[in-house]
Motif scaffolding. Structure first.
Motif, PDB file in Angstrom:
ATOM      1  N   LEU A  10       0.864  -1.180   0.000  1.00  0.00           N
ATOM      2  CA  LEU A  10       0.000   0.000   0.000  1.00  0.00           C
ATOM      3  C   LEU A  10       0.899   1.227   0.000  1.00  0.00           C
ATOM      4  O   LEU A  10       1.766   1.371   0.865  1.00  0.00           O
ATOM      5  N   VAL A  11       0.689   2.092  -0.977  1.00  0.00           N
ATOM      6  CA  VAL A  11       1.429   3.348  -1.067  1.00  0.00           C
ATOM      7  C   VAL A  11       0.418   4.479  -0.980  1.00  0.00           C
ATOM      8  O   VAL A  11      -0.397   4.673  -1.889  1.00  0.00           O
ATOM      9  N   THR A  12       0.448   5.230   0.114  1.00  0.00           N
ATOM     10  CA  THR A  12      -0.494   6.336   0.234  1.00  0.00           C
ATOM     11  C   THR A  12      -0.064   7.472  -0.690  1.00  0.00           C
ATOM     12  O   THR A  12       1.124   7.702  -0.919  1.00  0.00           O
ATOM     13  N   GLY A  30       6.944  -7.124  -8.564  1.00  0.00           N
ATOM     14  CA  GLY A  30       6.045  -8.242  -8.360  1.00  0.00           C
ATOM     15  C   GLY A  30       4.968  -8.054  -7.323  1.00  0.00           C
ATOM     16  O   GLY A  30       4.085  -8.915  -7.186  1.00  0.00           O
ATOM     17  N   ALA A  31       5.013  -6.966  -6.553  1.00  0.00           N
ATOM     18  CA  ALA A  31       3.986  -6.744  -5.526  1.00  0.00           C
ATOM     19  C   ALA A  31       2.664  -6.355  -6.171  1.00  0.00           C
ATOM     20  O   ALA A  31       2.621  -5.726  -7.231  1.00  0.00           O
ATOM     21  N   ARG A  32       1.584  -6.745  -5.523  1.00  0.00           N
ATOM     22  CA  ARG A  32       0.259  -6.223  -5.867  1.00  0.00           C
ATOM     23  C   ARG A  32       0.087  -4.933  -5.079  1.00  0.00           C
ATOM     24  O   ARG A  32       0.173  -4.938  -3.850  1.00  0.00           O
ATOM     25  N   VAL A  33      -0.153  -3.827  -5.785  1.00  0.00           N
ATOM     26  CA  VAL A  33      -0.037  -2.509  -5.167  1.00  0.00           C
ATOM     27  C   VAL A  33      -1.398  -1.843  -5.005  1.00  0.00           C
ATOM     28  O   VAL A  33      -2.158  -1.698  -5.971  1.00  0.00           O
ATOM     29  N   GLY A  34      -1.691  -1.430  -3.781  1.00  0.00           N
ATOM     30  CA  GLY A  34      -2.833  -0.586  -3.503  1.00  0.00           C
ATOM     31  C   GLY A  34      -2.450   0.856  -3.740  1.00  0.00           C
ATOM     32  O   GLY A  34      -1.569   1.397  -3.059  1.00  0.00           O
ATOM     33  N   VAL A  35      -3.084   1.484  -4.717  1.00  0.00           N
ATOM     34  CA  VAL A  35      -2.801   2.873  -5.096  1.00  0.00           C
ATOM     35  C   VAL A  35      -3.820   3.759  -4.400  1.00  0.00           C
ATOM     36  O   VAL A  35      -4.970   3.880  -4.835  1.00  0.00           O
ATOM     37  N   GLY A  55       2.977  -5.337 -16.676  1.00  0.00           N
ATOM     38  CA  GLY A  55       2.816  -6.726 -16.267  1.00  0.00           C
ATOM     39  C   GLY A  55       2.515  -6.928 -14.798  1.00  0.00           C
ATOM     40  O   GLY A  55       2.472  -8.065 -14.319  1.00  0.00           O
ATOM     41  N   GLY A  56       2.282  -5.832 -14.056  1.00  0.00           N
ATOM     42  CA  GLY A  56       2.021  -5.930 -12.626  1.00  0.00           C
ATOM     43  C   GLY A  56       0.541  -5.923 -12.295  1.00  0.00           C
ATOM     44  O   GLY A  56      -0.319  -5.904 -13.181  1.00  0.00           O
ATOM     45  N   GLN A  57       0.263  -5.915 -11.001  1.00  0.00           N
ATOM     46  CA  GLN A  57      -1.103  -5.902 -10.502  1.00  0.00           C
ATOM     47  C   GLN A  57      -1.281  -4.719  -9.554  1.00  0.00           C
ATOM     48  O   GLN A  57      -0.405  -4.447  -8.725  1.00  0.00           O
ATOM     49  N   ALA A  58      -2.417  -4.055  -9.662  1.00  0.00           N
ATOM     50  CA  ALA A  58      -2.671  -2.889  -8.806  1.00  0.00           C
ATOM     51  C   ALA A  58      -4.164  -2.624  -8.735  1.00  0.00           C
ATOM     52  O   ALA A  58      -4.936  -3.072  -9.591  1.00  0.00           O
ATOM     53  N   PHE A  59      -4.542  -1.894  -7.703  1.00  0.00           N
ATOM     54  CA  PHE A  59      -5.918  -1.436  -7.568  1.00  0.00           C
ATOM     55  C   PHE A  59      -5.894  -0.060  -6.923  1.00  0.00           C
ATOM     56  O   PHE A  59      -5.004   0.254  -6.129  1.00  0.00           O
ATOM     57  N   ALA A  60      -6.873   0.764  -7.271  1.00  0.00           N
ATOM     58  CA  ALA A  60      -6.947   2.120  -6.738  1.00  0.00           C
ATOM     59  C   ALA A  60      -8.102   2.224  -5.755  1.00  0.00           C
ATOM     60  O   ALA A  60      -9.135   1.577  -5.913  1.00  0.00           O
ATOM     61  N   PHE A  61      -7.909   3.049  -4.746  1.00  0.00           N
ATOM     62  CA  PHE A  61      -8.995   3.311  -3.804  1.00  0.00           C
ATOM     63  C   PHE A  61      -8.802   4.691  -3.189  1.00  0.00           C
ATOM     64  O   PHE A  61      -7.679   5.161  -3.011  1.00  0.00           O
ATOM     65  N   ALA A  62      -9.925   5.325  -2.848  1.00  0.00           N
ATOM     66  CA  ALA A  62      -9.900   6.696  -2.341  1.00  0.00           C
ATOM     67  C   ALA A  62     -10.112   6.729  -0.841  1.00  0.00           C
ATOM     68  O   ALA A  62     -10.880   5.938  -0.291  1.00  0.00           O
ATOM     69  N   ALA A  63      -9.431   7.664  -0.189  1.00  0.00           N
ATOM     70  CA  ALA A  63      -9.632   7.925   1.238  1.00  0.00           C
ATOM     71  C   ALA A  63      -8.978   9.259   1.561  1.00  0.00           C
ATOM     72  O   ALA A  63      -7.753   9.350   1.622  1.00  0.00           O
TER      73      ALA A  63
END
Length: 250
Positions: A10-12, A30-35, A55-63
């Motif tokens: 998780l990267v704020t 290789g990390a799955r990253v929370g954006v 080629g990576g994995q990530a998802f975005a979320f707001a806060a």
């Protein structure tokens, strides 16, 4: 296979700037990253798209950060996408109002501390139950806390001084779990946030001259240091303030 394959990060504040660079690098490793982002959904989606394109994995979320209950809201949003965490990067921040002490109001002071100090404290507090043993906590600090002070950034610098203390004390507490805690301290980095005052020939040359390398840092250079600390190679480094200025404090 990347060195962080199977890890969740998780990267704020990773929609833009240094945070985006960090998210992209962790994704390549290789990390799955929370954006995490505050309000700029388009920028966050661009970060996710760039990670996936590589080629990576990530998802975005707001806060939004800096308001009561912000840490719990962040983790509630994160938990909808992931089960547990391995790497927490406390990057989100604001420089607040650029004013000397005489011109800094209580509201200005409270706001910059709410975002830069209180939020990382409570985000980390609530994150410890989610952070797996052997995990990593990496805080983004600044060179301004080590003798490179700017009077117009006094309140901002104070927030990061608190983060430096937070880093070393927390490292002692969580070390028994194999968790490392470190602070990475950039100088001036060529980001969108700095573009308004930095991106002209005269200023770029002056800032470049501060570094032993005689150039201005890019987000990727800060991200590479974070990536080392996040990897197994950084397992024996903890409680440290790491100068990421290219020698500007020499």
């Amino acid at each position: 296979m990347g060195v962080l394959t199977g890890k969740t990060a998780l990267v704020t504040g990773s929609g833009r700037g240094i945070g985006r660079g960090i998210a992209q690098r962790l994704g390549r490793d290789g990390a799955r990253v929370g954006v995490h982002y505050n309000g700029n959904v388009a920028a966050a989606k661009e970060t996710v798209a760039s990670i996936e394109a590589a080629g990576g994995q990530a998802f975005a979320f707001a806060a939004p950060l800096g308001a009561p209950g912000d840490a719990q809201a962040l983790w509630t949003a994160f938990d909808a996408h992931a089960d547990g965490l391995d790497i927490l990067v406390n990057n989100a921040g604001t420089d607040g109002v650029r004013a000397v002490i005489e011109d800094t109001s209580e509201d200005d002071f409270d706001r910059v501390f709410a975002v830069n100090t209180k939020s990382p404290f409570f985000v980390t507090k609530l994150g410890l139950d989610r952070l797996r043993d052997g995990g990593r906590i990496i805080n983004i600090s600044t060179n301004l806390t080590r003798g490179a002070g700017v009077p117009e950034l006094l309140a901002y610098t104070m927030t990061k001084g608190a983060i430096d203390a937070f880093t070393s004390v927390l490292a002692k507490q969580v070390g028994a779990r194999g968790i490392t805690v470190n602070a990475v301290a950039p100088g001036v980095v060529d980001t969108d946030m700095n573009a308004g005052w930095l991106r002209n020939d005269e200023t770029m040359a002056a800032v470049a001259a501060m570094s032993a390398m005689n150039r201005v840092a890019e987000p990727a250079e800060i991200a590479d240091i974070v990536a080392f600390l996040a990897s197994n190679d950084g397992r024996w480094v903890t409680g440290q303030w790491i100068d990421a200025t290219g020698g500007a404090l020499l």
